[in-house]
Design an enzyme around this catalytic site. Structure first.
Site, PDB file in Angstrom:
ATOM      1  N   CYS A 105      56.076  15.115  30.647  1.00 52.70           N
ATOM      2  CA  CYS A 105      57.508  15.355  30.806  1.00 52.70           C
ATOM      3  C   CYS A 105      58.151  15.350  29.407  1.00 52.70           C
ATOM      4  CB  CYS A 105      58.078  14.292  31.751  1.00 52.70           C
ATOM      5  SG  CYS A 105      59.844  14.283  32.007  1.00 52.70           S
ATOM      6  N   ASP A 152      57.893  23.762  39.396  1.00 54.35           N
ATOM      7  CA  ASP A 152      58.627  23.228  38.242  1.00 54.35           C
ATOM      8  C   ASP A 152      59.280  24.389  37.505  1.00 54.35           C
ATOM      9  OD1 ASP A 152      59.604  21.619  36.219  1.00 54.35           O
ATOM     10  OD2 ASP A 152      57.652  21.125  35.373  1.00 54.35           O
ATOM     11  N   HIS A 183      57.021  18.450  39.205  1.00 55.31           N
ATOM     12  CA  HIS A 183      57.069  18.138  37.771  1.00 55.31           C
ATOM     13  C   HIS A 183      56.271  16.904  37.335  1.00 55.31           C
ATOM     14  CE1 HIS A 183      58.766  18.026  33.716  1.00 55.31           C
ATOM     15  NE2 HIS A 183      59.161  16.790  33.939  1.00 55.31           N
TER      16      HIS A 183
END
Length: 216
Positions: A105, A152, A183
């Site tokens: 991330c 995502d 995600h």
């Protein structure tokens, strides 16, 4: 700087991996990940990017860490990631020329920026990280495995132009996207954890690091 370091039982020297956490801070999941890498023969260091603010332990919860991380300049975080690379290179139990990085991330975006700016990095695996500026791609000297989640759209929107530039610049890369995964699918403490995709991504990651860090 604070961090969590795991080492194989044998003395080494070993290849090493810097782990960059998500935007919710250095949670136990990332400490566990360093132990998983150590069992595979790597020294692994998860850096606490909130070190200057007292570290993850100084915050009440992950929401507070998220707010604090948003206020830290990106250049500082990238610099701390690169400092972790240098730290590992200086340890007698680490093979200096075989230090890689992986991030998730927010951490995936940081690892992309490390990869385009740090020629000392021997391999990189950003998980669902935002693409770096395309004008920085020619500087990339690090083999990169990009891991993406099929569900995502925000992150995936930047992938086609990034891949096109990587092809033009003839860079060493591989992109893998996991259909049906969201995600943060690799994090087994998140409600969006996708076990099949996480296991497949783990094996892809081990293969990539095996090729670029363990190989002769």
């Amino acid at each position: 700087m604070l961090g969590y370091l795991s080492r194989p039982a044998l003395p080494g020297p070993h290849p090493a991996i810097v782990v960059v956490h998500e935007n919710r801070g250095l949670l136990p999941h990332f400490e566990d990940l360093t132990r998983r890498f150590a069992r595979e023969g790597y020294v692994a260091l998860a850096v606490d990017m909130l070190s200057r603010e007292g570290g993850a332990a100084a915050f009440a919860d992950s929401a507070a860490m998220l707010t604090a991380l948003r206020n830290i300049p990106t250049d500082q975080v990238v610099g701390d990631g690169n400092a972790a690379v240098s730290f590992l290179q200086d340890q007698p139990y680490v093979q200096r020329d075989r230090v890689g990085a992986t991030g998730f991330c927010f951490g995936g975006s940081i690892v992309w920026l490390m990869a385009v700016g740090n020629p000392e990095l021997a391999a990189a695996i950003p998980f669902y990280g935002s693409a770096p500026a395309l004008e920085d791609v020619p500087n990339l000297q690090t083999p990169v495995l990009g891991i993406y989640a099929g569900e995502d759209s925000r992150i995936n929107g930047g992938v086609p132009s990034l891949e096109a530039e990587l092809v033009v610049q003839q860079k060493d890369y591989k992109f893998v996207t996991y259909p049906g995964a969201a995600h943060p699918f690799f994090n087994d403490t998140d409600s969006r954890y996708h076990p099949e995709s996480a296991e497949a991504a783990w094996m892809e990651s081990l293969d990539w690091f095996e090729d670029h860090l363990m190989g002769t």
